[in-house]
Design a protein around this motif. Sequence first.
Motif, PDB file in Angstrom:
ATOM      1  N   GLN A   1       0.826  -1.199   0.000  1.00 22.43           N
ATOM      2  CA  GLN A   1       0.000   0.000   0.000  1.00 22.43           C
ATOM      3  C   GLN A   1       0.865   1.254   0.000  1.00 22.43           C
ATOM      4  OE1 GLN A   1      -3.370  -0.216  -0.290  1.00 22.43           O
ATOM      5  NE2 GLN A   1      -3.339   1.990  -0.584  1.00 22.43           N
ATOM      6  N   GLN A   2       1.931   1.247   0.765  1.00 22.25           N
ATOM      7  CA  GLN A   2       2.834   2.402   0.796  1.00 22.25           C
ATOM      8  C   GLN A   2       3.519   2.607  -0.552  1.00 22.25           C
ATOM      9  OE1 GLN A   2       3.217   4.735   3.032  1.00 22.25           O
ATOM     10  NE2 GLN A   2       1.709   3.795   4.377  1.00 22.25           N
TER      11      GLN A   2
ATOM     12  N   ASN B   1       2.246   1.839  -3.426  1.00 14.81           N
ATOM     13  CA  ASN B   1       1.221   2.393  -4.303  1.00 14.81           C
ATOM     14  C   ASN B   1       1.070   3.893  -4.055  1.00 14.81           C
ATOM     15  OD1 ASN B   1      -0.914   2.493  -6.153  1.00 14.81           O
ATOM     16  ND2 ASN B   1      -2.413   2.205  -4.530  1.00 14.81           N
ATOM     17  N   ASN B   2       1.022   4.287  -2.790  1.00 11.85           N
ATOM     18  CA  ASN B   2       0.919   5.710  -2.463  1.00 11.85           C
ATOM     19  C   ASN B   2       2.154   6.469  -2.957  1.00 11.85           C
ATOM     20  OD1 ASN B   2      -1.521   5.255  -1.247  1.00 11.85           O
ATOM     21  ND2 ASN B   2      -0.685   5.130   0.818  1.00 11.85           N
TER      22      ASN B   2
ATOM     23  N   ILE C   1       1.841   7.120  -6.679  1.00 14.92           N
ATOM     24  CA  ILE C   1       0.909   8.216  -6.947  1.00 14.92           C
ATOM     25  C   ILE C   1       1.575   9.556  -6.671  1.00 14.92           C
ATOM     26  CG2 ILE C   1      -1.237   9.285  -6.137  1.00 14.92           C
ATOM     27  CD1 ILE C   1      -2.321   6.417  -5.737  1.00 14.92           C
ATOM     28  N   GLU C   2       2.304   9.649  -5.560  1.00 12.40           N
ATOM     29  CA  GLU C   2       2.970  10.903  -5.214  1.00 12.40           C
ATOM     30  C   GLU C   2       4.072  11.256  -6.210  1.00 12.40           C
ATOM     31  OE1 GLU C   2       4.285  10.784  -1.172  1.00 12.40           O
ATOM     32  OE2 GLU C   2       2.250  10.542  -0.403  1.00 12.40           O
TER      33      GLU C   2
ATOM     34  N   GLN D   1      -3.536  11.713  -9.580  1.00  8.47           N
ATOM     35  CA  GLN D   1      -4.222  10.441  -9.358  1.00  8.47           C
ATOM     36  C   GLN D   1      -4.364   9.708 -10.687  1.00  8.47           C
ATOM     37  OE1 GLN D   1      -4.992   9.473  -6.316  1.00  8.47           O
ATOM     38  NE2 GLN D   1      -6.084   7.600  -6.800  1.00  8.47           N
TER      39      GLN D   1
ATOM     40  N   ALA E   1      -5.388   0.232  -5.523  1.00  8.06           N
ATOM     41  CA  ALA E   1      -4.978  -0.119  -4.164  1.00  8.06           C
ATOM     42  C   ALA E   1      -4.696  -1.618  -4.111  1.00  8.06           C
ATOM     43  CB  ALA E   1      -6.076   0.252  -3.179  1.00  8.06           C
TER      44      ALA E   1
END
Length: 109
Positions: free
Chosen positions: A26-27, A29-30, A33-34, A39, A45
């Motif tokens: 999950q991290q 994936n975040n 995105i960053e 987005q 997710a």
Amino acid sequence: MEVASFMGKCILACCVMFFGVLLGMQQANNGMIEMKGYQDPDLKAALSISEGDAKEASVLGHQIDLEEKQKELEQLEAFNLFSSAGRALADSVTNTARSLYDWIKEKTE
């Protein structure tokens, strides 16, 4: 007692590592995105569950219909040759070991 303690520690360590992997996915994936700065609908997710008319889940972006999977599992569980053969083998091994144990116990008394 030592074996139970060791097994407990191993199971606890495996659970912590499993949740660590999910958290890491999950991290990551975040982080993706960053890095892009916006987005992106292509980045999904790691796990998402939606409850509407039909319960659906998404694992790594692949849609899964839970009701359909449940029906498939019910059909597979109707008769599973390997499961019934394994159960019969386990019962026979258990009965053989029990009778051997009883026979040895009789001889030593």
